[in-house]
Design an enzyme around this catalytic site. Structure first.
Site, PDB file in Angstrom:
ATOM      1  N   ASP A  27       0.964  -1.157  -0.002  1.00 59.01           N
ATOM      2  CA  ASP A  27       0.085   0.025  -0.111  1.00 59.01           C
ATOM      3  C   ASP A  27       0.936   1.192  -0.198  1.00 59.01           C
ATOM      4  OD1 ASP A  27      -2.194   1.675   0.256  1.00 59.01           O
ATOM      5  OD2 ASP A  27      -2.638   1.198   2.243  1.00 59.01           O
TER       6      ASP A  27
ATOM      7  N   THR B  73       3.032   4.819  -1.434  1.00 55.70           N
ATOM      8  CA  THR B  73       2.844   6.149  -1.990  1.00 55.70           C
ATOM      9  C   THR B  73       3.253   6.111  -3.514  1.00 55.70           C
ATOM     10  OG1 THR B  73       4.994   6.744  -1.725  1.00 55.70           O
ATOM     11  CG2 THR B  73       3.306   7.325  -0.085  1.00 55.70           C
TER      12      THR B  73
END
Ligand code: AG3
Length: 292
Positions: free
Chosen positions: A173, A175
């Site tokens: 998960d 950026t």
């Protein structure tokens, strides 16, 4: 991140002119995503990135890292449900799960909806993201203190290197591939993930919008195909992410996400078993990218 004053709306009147604040996420060279904001709730420079929480007019609170929207109250459930329930409803018995990044806690909240899960580990490099989420995004971070959740502050890459054949599912998960996120899109990292998964493990990585990061999607899909026997990209919509059409790429050692899907009783707002299968039906432009 640009906060600019626009001339529409009815918020502040300065010298007879109506002014409004907008958060703008630039997508160079020529596009931007804009959210009308009430104000900045919190802002700090952490050891890793520029962190802001903004209060928007339509999308609730949003977490912004290095100028990029990470999550907003309006649509975070779409991203988190699709990232989590697709692999967890594919694996027959997901018990031990790792989330790399994801300090806002939205992934953990969805993982813990599965009764089979005994332990969900969150490996987040920036503890300030977790602190900000706990304080300002209670709906997203609500399960971070659950006894089944273990929070590790540190480098996700190092974590997968140190854990062999341990996880049923690993979720990247991350950026965008900037700042601390760069390493999470490398082939070496995916090899580490392969080794950290059990023999029937599944990985899902967020792989950005095909509009702005088509090259990245092609590269990640190609790298994963060199490591895992089953690799499939799936799509969803994310109104507050640039491009709106969003991709996840699933890599699996054994189970096919469409053939092996289980129907699990879950309280969701977006995910359904029908949508699980349908999300693997790709628009031509995405097919072209991942099949190239
Ligand atoms: N991580 C992926 C967000 C990417 C958004 N990109 C952008 N706004 N340019 C989301 C983390 C949620 N847990």
């Amino acid at each position: 991140m640009s906060i600019i004053a626009g001339r529409t709306g009815n918020m502040t009147i300065v010298g007879g002119m109506e002014l409004h604040l907008w958060f703008i996420e630039d997508e160079p060279p020529g596009m931007a995503l804009a959210l009308k904001v009430k104000g900045t709730v919190h802002r700090e420079k952490t050891d890793y990135q520029d962190l802001a929480v903004i209060e928007t007019v339509d999308a609730g609170r949003a977490l912004v890292l290095d100028g990029c929207i990470q999550t907003s109250d309006m649509d975070e459930f779409i991203y988190h449900e699709m990232m989590v329930h697709v692999p967890l409803c594919t694996h027959p018995l997901p018990e031990k799960i790792l989330v790399i990044g994801g300090g806002d806690g939205g992934g953990i909240r969805e993982i813990l909806k599965h009764d089979s899960v005994k332990k969900a580990v969150l490996a987040e490099i920036d503890e300030r993201v977790i602190a900000a989420a706990k304080k300002y995004l209670p709906n997203t971070s609500c399960k971070l203190d659950d006894p089944r959740c273990q929070v590790m502050i540190g480098d996700g890459f190092e974590h997968v290197r140190a854990h062999q054949r341990e996880y049923d599912v690993i979720l990247c998960d991350s950026t965008d591939p900037i700042g601390p996120g760069v390493v999470l899109f490398t082939e070496e990292f995916y090899r580490g993930i392969y080794n950290a998964l059990k023999d029937d493990g599944i990985c899902v990585a967020q792989t950005e919008s095909p509009f702005f990061y088509g090259d990245l999607l092609a590269r990640v899909s190609g790298a994963l195909k060199g490591i895992f026997p089953i690799v499939k990209t799936y799509v969803t919509v994310m109104p507050t992410y640039p491009g709106a059409l969003w991709t996840f790429t699933l890599a699996s050692k054994k189970y096919d996400p469409v053939e092996s899907m289980r129907v699990v009783d879950l309280e969701t707002k977006y995910y359904t078993p029908e949508l699980h299968k349908a999300s693997f039906v790709l628009p031509r432009m995405v097919k072209d990218i991942v099949e190239a």
